[in-house]
Design a protein around this motif. Structure first.
Motif, PDB file in Angstrom:
ATOM      1  N   ASP A 142       0.829  -1.213   0.000  1.00 59.44           N
ATOM      2  CA  ASP A 142       0.000   0.000   0.000  1.00 59.44           C
ATOM      3  C   ASP A 142       0.859   1.257   0.000  1.00 59.44           C
ATOM      4  O   ASP A 142       0.576   2.222  -0.730  1.00 59.44           O
ATOM      5  CB  ASP A 142      -0.940   0.002   1.212  1.00 59.44           C
ATOM      6  N   ASP A 143       1.904   1.257   0.843  1.00 62.10           N
ATOM      7  CA  ASP A 143       2.800   2.419   0.908  1.00 62.10           C
ATOM      8  C   ASP A 143       3.476   2.676  -0.440  1.00 62.10           C
ATOM      9  O   ASP A 143       3.591   3.829  -0.894  1.00 62.10           O
ATOM     10  CB  ASP A 143       3.868   2.210   1.986  1.00 62.10           C
ATOM     11  N   LYS A 201       2.407   1.740  -3.383  1.00 63.20           N
ATOM     12  CA  LYS A 201       1.422   2.165  -4.383  1.00 63.20           C
ATOM     13  C   LYS A 201       1.108   3.652  -4.238  1.00 63.20           C
ATOM     14  O   LYS A 201       0.990   4.381  -5.231  1.00 63.20           O
ATOM     15  CB  LYS A 201       0.140   1.350  -4.267  1.00 63.20           C
ATOM     16  N   VAL A 202       0.968   4.126  -2.999  1.00 57.98           N
ATOM     17  CA  VAL A 202       0.706   5.549  -2.771  1.00 57.98           C
ATOM     18  C   VAL A 202       1.851   6.392  -3.323  1.00 57.98           C
ATOM     19  O   VAL A 202       1.638   7.412  -3.997  1.00 57.98           O
ATOM     20  CB  VAL A 202       0.506   5.819  -1.265  1.00 57.98           C
ATOM     21  N   ASP A 218       1.802   6.373  -7.128  1.00 56.59           N
ATOM     22  CA  ASP A 218       0.719   7.224  -7.635  1.00 56.59           C
ATOM     23  C   ASP A 218       1.116   8.693  -7.600  1.00 56.59           C
ATOM     24  O   ASP A 218       0.799   9.468  -8.503  1.00 56.59           O
ATOM     25  CB  ASP A 218      -0.562   6.998  -6.821  1.00 56.59           C
ATOM     26  N   ASP A 219       1.820   9.088  -6.511  1.00 53.75           N
ATOM     27  CA  ASP A 219       2.291  10.475  -6.415  1.00 53.75           C
ATOM     28  C   ASP A 219       3.280  10.798  -7.546  1.00 53.75           C
ATOM     29  O   ASP A 219       3.234  11.889  -8.142  1.00 53.75           O
ATOM     30  CB  ASP A 219       2.968  10.713  -5.060  1.00 53.75           C
TER      31      ASP A 219
END
Length: 442
Positions: free
Chosen positions: A122-123, A125-126, A129-130
């Motif tokens: 999750d980290d 992926k975030v 995305d940024d």
């Protein structure tokens, strides 16, 4: 050191994310969908990496973007390694591993591992995305990365010339040979000129000339190649000439050298000399004057003022190629003697490019080598012609290195990585194959 685009690592990570093994592991630990999203996002970023590389030297924002991407790519690589390691350890081993195997396979540990991995995914992926949101910094157009292999080698200074267009400098060869064999005193002939004119190639041709070979015995070739000038001195030259270890006393090296040249008419080539400190040359000259009358030292240097080399020094200023010779060189490299099979538009753009090269053979060779791979791609030819570094050449040759970087920019990605590894080694050193392979695998 300039920031490097992690092409090969991105490709390896994408390959791993798409593999059936990783997909199965993702399913086992409940993160398959997340890994697929990572693969999709990373694939989108991979498509604009070539545009990012084009702008690395022009934009601090792009450099920062590449640094952030590298950190995340390495994080994904570590994540996949941890998945693989955990799975291998779960596989167990001999009796000695039964206790650790029990704890690793217990349901609580598997739940903890799944929770930990899910959080890391999750980290990542975030963060990805940024990075994806900031693609606008590149004004990027997705492009395919070149994977085809090409024959590109590092310039190595030695006494054997390339076999390409050797007749371009025949008048110069004849003139320098005459300078070397026509006088009986120990003297220096210095081939001077800007970078890329072919001073080393000319020296190689003279070194291997039949008249020179019959006239001088022995002959030595020394690649000085030290732009700081610190590599030019009595001990440094003796080491290269005698091939003795660096820890040998200077006097031992002198004795070895004297045995080789005493009462012999020798030729010594000092290639790519940068040092212009008179005091250093005054120390070296007596060392080089121990041969028989008629011995010669042939120097290649970018310094057009050679008085610092001392008395009996004859400068030979190498000129740029004329327009006709420039085109013949380019045409032979690019079209291989089949110019009549190429479209008129390509020919016309090619002539514009050659005119912008200012008669510098190295630039002509480099661009010809690039464009021969795109013999019918007019867009590629026009993009080279309109390159800002090439456009600035008519105002001076300060951008020669930037133009030559075009050959690096057009390397396949796996060779760019190899080139970067080679740059870690000192200039003019022997690179152990095994060491280079290990670097490439790390």
């Amino acid at each position: 050191m300039a920031e490097q685009i992690p092409f090969s690592i991105v490709e390896n990570v994408l390959s791993s994310l798409g593999s059936s093994v990783v997909q199965k592991l993702g399913s086992m630990y409940g993160v398959r969908n997340e890994l697929e999203k990572l693969e999709e996002t990373l694939g989108t970023l991979n498509a604009v990496l070539l545009d990012a590389e084009d702008q690395l030297e022009k934009s601090h924002a792009v450099k920062d973007w590449v640094k952030r991407l590298k950190r995340i790519v390495y994080a994904v690589d570590d994540l996949l390694d941890d998945f693989a390691t955990y799975q291998l350890r779960r596989g167990g081993g001999g009796p000695a591993r039964k206790v650790s195997h029990f704890f690793l396979c217990s349901s609580s540990n598997q739940v903890a591992f799944r929770f930990l991995m899910s959080g890391r995914v999750d980290d990542i992926k975030v963060a990805l995305d940024d990075i994806k949101k900031d693609i606008f910094l590149l004004s990027a157009i997705p492009r395919n990365i070149i994977h085809s292999r090409a024959d590109n080698t590092r310039r190595e200074t030695h006494s054997s010339p390339s076999t390409t267009n050797l007749d371009l400098r025949n008048p110069e060869i004849e003139e320098i040979v005459n300078l070397l064999v026509s006088s009986d005193n120990v003297s220096i002939v210095a081939i001077c000129g800007i970078g890329g004119l072919g001073k080393t190639t000319l020296a190689q041709l003279v070194f291997n000339d039949e008249t020179v070979t019959k006239h001088f015995e022995p002959k030595f070739w020394v690649c000085v190649a030290d732009d700081s000038g610190d590599g030019f001195g009595e001990k440094a030259l003796l080491k290269k000439i005698t091939k003795l270890e660096n820890d040998k006393p200077v006097e031992d090296m002198k004795k070895t050298f004297n045995k080789k040249v005493c009462q012999k008419k020798y030729l010594l080539v000092l290639d790519d000399v940068w040092n212009k400190r008179r005091e250093d040359w005054e120390k070296v000259r007596p060392l080089l004057e121990v041969g028989a009358n008629g011995s010669k030292i042939l120097v290649t240097t970018r310094n057009t003022e050679v008085s610092f080399m001392g008395k009996n020094t004859t400068p030979f200023e190498l000129k740029c190629l004329g327009q006709e010779k420039s085109w013949n060189l380019f045409s032979n490299i690019t079209f291989g003697g089949h110019e009549n099979t190429v479209s008129k538009k390509i020919i016309n753009v090619g002539k514009e490019i050659v005119n912008m090269c200012n008669g510098v053979p190295l630039i002509i060779n480099t661009l010809g080598g690039i464009l021969m791979q795109f013999i019918s791609d007019l867009y590629k030819w026009e993009s080279i012609r309109d390159n800002e570094n090439l456009l600035s050449l008519p105002h001076g040759n300060d951008n020669v290195l930037r133009v030559l970087k075009l050959s690096y920019d057009n390397l396949p990605t796996h060779l760019k990585q190899c080139f970067t590894y080679c740059a870690l080694f000192p200039q003019d050193c022997n690179i152990p194959k095994y060491t280079l392979v290990v670097f490439g695998l790390v």
